[in-house]
Design an enzyme around this catalytic site. Structure first.
Site, PDB file in Angstrom:
ATOM      1  N   GLY A  55       3.171   5.282   7.584  1.00  0.00           N
ATOM      2  CA  GLY A  55       3.555   5.193   8.989  1.00  0.00           C
ATOM      3  C   GLY A  55       2.951   6.362   9.739  1.00  0.00           C
ATOM      4  O   GLY A  55       2.497   7.328   9.124  1.00  0.00           O
ATOM      5  N   CYS A  82       2.431   7.100   0.938  1.00  0.00           N
ATOM      6  CA  CYS A  82       2.099   7.981   2.052  1.00  0.00           C
ATOM      7  C   CYS A  82       3.365   8.422   2.793  1.00  0.00           C
ATOM      8  O   CYS A  82       4.175   9.141   2.232  1.00  0.00           O
ATOM      9  CB  CYS A  82       1.082   7.297   2.967  1.00  0.00           C
ATOM     10  SG  CYS A  82       0.266   8.482   4.027  1.00  0.00           S
ATOM     11  N   TYR A  83       3.577   7.962   4.023  1.00  0.00           N
ATOM     12  CA  TYR A  83       4.807   8.330   4.738  1.00  0.00           C
ATOM     13  C   TYR A  83       6.048   8.001   3.887  1.00  0.00           C
ATOM     14  O   TYR A  83       6.997   8.778   3.825  1.00  0.00           O
ATOM     15  CB  TYR A  83       4.885   7.576   6.063  1.00  0.00           C
ATOM     16  CG  TYR A  83       6.089   7.939   6.912  1.00  0.00           C
ATOM     17  CD1 TYR A  83       6.083   9.087   7.687  1.00  0.00           C
ATOM     18  CD2 TYR A  83       7.238   7.140   6.914  1.00  0.00           C
ATOM     19  CE1 TYR A  83       7.182   9.432   8.464  1.00  0.00           C
ATOM     20  CE2 TYR A  83       8.340   7.477   7.684  1.00  0.00           C
ATOM     21  CZ  TYR A  83       8.309   8.622   8.464  1.00  0.00           C
ATOM     22  OH  TYR A  83       9.403   8.969   9.225  1.00  0.00           O
ATOM     23  N   HIS A 169      -3.272   5.833  -0.430  1.00  0.00           N
ATOM     24  CA  HIS A 169      -3.072   4.396  -0.166  1.00  0.00           C
ATOM     25  C   HIS A 169      -3.663   3.540  -1.281  1.00  0.00           C
ATOM     26  O   HIS A 169      -4.856   3.251  -1.270  1.00  0.00           O
ATOM     27  CB  HIS A 169      -3.724   4.019   1.165  1.00  0.00           C
ATOM     28  CG  HIS A 169      -2.998   4.573   2.346  1.00  0.00           C
ATOM     29  ND1 HIS A 169      -1.862   3.995   2.852  1.00  0.00           N
ATOM     30  CD2 HIS A 169      -3.225   5.666   3.093  1.00  0.00           C
ATOM     31  CE1 HIS A 169      -1.424   4.697   3.873  1.00  0.00           C
ATOM     32  NE2 HIS A 169      -2.231   5.730   4.044  1.00  0.00           N
ATOM     33  N   GLU A 171      -3.249   0.489  -1.643  1.00  0.00           N
ATOM     34  CA  GLU A 171      -3.442  -0.891  -1.170  1.00  0.00           C
ATOM     35  C   GLU A 171      -4.831  -1.149  -0.591  1.00  0.00           C
ATOM     36  O   GLU A 171      -5.240  -2.290  -0.447  1.00  0.00           O
ATOM     37  CB  GLU A 171      -2.363  -1.258  -0.140  1.00  0.00           C
ATOM     38  CG  GLU A 171      -2.421  -0.524   1.190  1.00  0.00           C
ATOM     39  CD  GLU A 171      -1.725   0.836   1.191  1.00  0.00           C
ATOM     40  OE1 GLU A 171      -1.584   1.420   0.099  1.00  0.00           O
ATOM     41  OE2 GLU A 171      -1.361   1.327   2.266  1.00  0.00           O
ATOM     42  N   ASP A 227      -5.194 -23.640   8.972  1.00  0.00           N
ATOM     43  CA  ASP A 227      -3.733 -23.708   8.850  1.00  0.00           C
ATOM     44  C   ASP A 227      -3.188 -25.108   9.123  1.00  0.00           C
ATOM     45  O   ASP A 227      -2.408 -25.643   8.337  1.00  0.00           O
ATOM     46  CB  ASP A 227      -3.059 -22.699   9.799  1.00  0.00           C
ATOM     47  CG  ASP A 227      -3.561 -21.286   9.557  1.00  0.00           C
ATOM     48  OD1 ASP A 227      -4.110 -21.040   8.470  1.00  0.00           O
ATOM     49  OD2 ASP A 227      -3.412 -20.441  10.462  1.00  0.00           O
ATOM     50  N   LYS A 370      -3.118 -15.730   4.811  1.00  0.00           N
ATOM     51  CA  LYS A 370      -4.248 -16.648   4.993  1.00  0.00           C
ATOM     52  C   LYS A 370      -4.905 -17.051   3.664  1.00  0.00           C
ATOM     53  O   LYS A 370      -5.198 -18.217   3.436  1.00  0.00           O
ATOM     54  CB  LYS A 370      -5.297 -15.966   5.880  1.00  0.00           C
ATOM     55  CG  LYS A 370      -6.341 -16.898   6.421  1.00  0.00           C
ATOM     56  CD  LYS A 370      -5.780 -17.645   7.586  1.00  0.00           C
ATOM     57  CE  LYS A 370      -6.769 -18.551   8.244  1.00  0.00           C
ATOM     58  NZ  LYS A 370      -6.188 -19.116   9.473  1.00  0.00           N
TER      59      LYS A 370
END
Ligand code: XMP
Length: 524
Positions: A55, A82-83, A169, A171, A227, A370
């Site tokens: 964040g 992180c945060y 991070h 991710e 979609d 997605k």
């Protein structure tokens, strides 16, 4: 769904959806909730693990997002990123301070491979750092399990309580071992079995749709995009003829697109549903005549869609359900799920029609990302060209023709775009055949647009005064920022030659080099 679940608590960082996607890539189902979500609600979901995201704040500042200490006493494994890692320390009695050296970008890190978080990870690896603060003192019970040159606590653990923190991070792709670390957390430490799969999603959804819909009628506005097409296929499998799909061809689709959609979903296609194609091209061109202002054009296209759709719905009469292809990023971005700030809201053609007579909305894809929607599409037997389509804006070619729209201009942009896509795809396939990998320049989105500019040229012995086409190709991860792709010059030359030769009314081709920001991907 009685599914093993990991909960991501969102503190407003920019990569939060990515965290959830990475977890799902480990075949573990995961949802994002704001840090404002009460602990009782989190507990009631019975999570197998909890991840606290990054964040933009400093956790020691007054009013910074926080969470109750009880979260760490549930006996559920918690991983702070992180945060999230700093906040965990701050709450549990450690200290977080502004760092003298602010680390940003790819950073070598040494990890303790004895920690279950770093099982199978090499001792020396690379991580993606992005922080101003650092953990200067660990909370009681914690030990450091990773460090960098400037950061003594790049990761920490309190093994007995299954509490973990990572300063960097995992991710993002720039942390090459990041997925292994998240895998170690959700599959190893949290003990998730990894039973989240698209085939089971499709089966479960089919069952649930049947239960919910019973013998009712469902109406779906099918655009031919990923979609709505996947949703149509899913509903078709679940309820067949109880489904009516209305496909409005507004005359601003790409070349042949209307026929492609009809070939898949129409009478001769593979699905046994009611398919209505409305050829509304002329009606749109009349409404749009002389309109040059981009927002006006978008508005007219959207309004006209609702009108056409409502007219069709009236013919069908009362339906029980209106199906919508909402997907998870829409839910999170609209503020219903997480914390991230909405940077730009796009409108698909449509919005909610006001006068369609229905009881309830169903959104079977609302928990999917997605890439998961695409996997479900393949699972349901949709062709790859449809499932892996590029994003295409709701207002279609309407925002790729600068200035006013005419049928003539639509033809020019359709034909130019078709040639451009053909040549890019041809060159990409050749590269792949030769090198065995995807071309490094392969754009994430590419299309032709018609500038509203005419200029002088010469063709044979004749003077011409014709339109200029701009071709665009961008590389992007999230479509929020983008860079022009480095398309090989000879490909662009072929495109230019073919467009000028084959498309009547065009005598000049530009390559658009603009990044986003300051440009946008579309021209209008
Ligand atoms: P921009 O032009 O904002 O585009 O940089 C970012 C991405 O969004 C797509 N786009 C739209 N998609 N309705 C949509 O569904 C719209 O009105 C719209 N406008 C832009 C664009 O193609 C790109 O992928």
């Amino acid at each position: 769904m009685n599914q093993e679940k990991v909960i991501v608590i969102d503190f407003g960082g920019q990569y939060n959806q990515l965290v959830a996607r990475r977890v799902r890539e480990c075949n573990v189902y995961c949802e994002i909730y704001s840090y404002r979500t009460p602990i009782e609600q989190i507990k009631a979901m019975n999570p197998k693990g909890i991840i606290l995201t990054g964040g933009p704040n400093s956790c020691y500042e007054e009013g910074a997002p926080s969470y109750t200490k009880e979260l760490f006493e549930l006996g559920v494994p918690v991983l702070g990123l992180c945060y999230g890692a700093q906040l965990m320390q701050h709450i549990l009695g450690g200290r977080v301070e502004r760092a003298d050296v602010q680390e940003y970008g790819k950073t070598p890190v040494t990890v303790n491979t004895a920690s279950p978080l770093f099982a199978q990870v090499p001792e020396e690896t690379i991580c993606w750092m992005s922080h101003f603060d650092y953990i200067s003192k660990l909370a009681p019970g914690f030990v450091s399990i990773a460090h960098t040159k400037d950061c003594p606590v790049a990761a920490a653990e309190y093994k007995e309580k299954k509490l973990f923190g990572i300063q960097f991070h995992p991710e993002v792709l720039h942390t090459p071992e990041g997925t292994s670390m998240l895998f170690n957390f959700v599959r190893g430490i949290c003990g998730c079995s990894g039973n989240w799969r698209m085939d089971s999603f499709v089966e479960t959804q089919i069952r649930e749709i049947r239960e919910k819909v019973g013998s009712g009628k469902v109406l779906l506005a099918l655009s031919g995009g990923v979609d709505s097409s996947v949703l149509a296929a899913l509903l078709a499998k679940a309820i067949g003829k109880q489904l009516t799909c209305v496909f409005v061809d507004h005359g601003l689709l790409r070349k042949n697109e209307g026929d492609e959609v009809e070939a898949i979903f129409g009478k001769k296609g593979n699905f046994d549903i009611n398919f209505v194609r409305v050829n509304a091209q002329d009606r749109y061109y009349i409404r749009l005549a002389g309109e040059a202002e981009p927002e006006r054009k978008r508005k007219i296209i959207g309004e006209e869609f609702i009108r056409v759709f409502e007219e069709e719905a009236k013919k069908i009469g009362k339906v029980d359900f209106l199906a919508q292809g909402t997907i998870y990023p829409d839910v999170v971005e609209s503020g219903l799920g997480g914390e991230s700030v909405v940077i730009k809201s796009h409108h698909n053609v449509g919005g909610l029609p006001e006068y369609v007579d229905f009881k309830e909305i169903i959104e079977p894809l609302r928990n999917l990302f997605k890439d998961e929607v695409r996997k479900a599409g393949l699972e349901l037997g949709l062709p790859e060209f449809l499932v892996f389509r590029q994003p295409f804006p709701g207002p279609g070619l309407g925002i790729r023709i600068i200035g006013d729209i005419t049928a003539e201009k639509v033809r020019m942009v359709q034909d130019s775009d078709y040639i451009y896509r053909q040549e890019i795809e041809r060159a990409a396939a050749e590269y792949k055949k030769e090198h065995g990998t995807t071309a490094p320049w392969m754009p994430d989105q590419y299309f032709a647009a018609l500038t509203n500019m005419r200029s002088v040229g010469v063709m044979g012995d004749e003077r011409t005064y014709d339109y200029a086409v701009a071709v665009r190709a961008v590389r992007t991860i999230d479509f929020m920022t983008a860079e022009a792709a480095d398309i090989p010059f000879e490909v662009l030359q072929t495109v230019m030659n073919r467009i000028i030769k084959e498309v009547r009314g065009v005598n000049r081709v530009f390559y658009d080099l603009t990044s986003k920001p300051p440009g946008t991907i579309e021209m209008e």
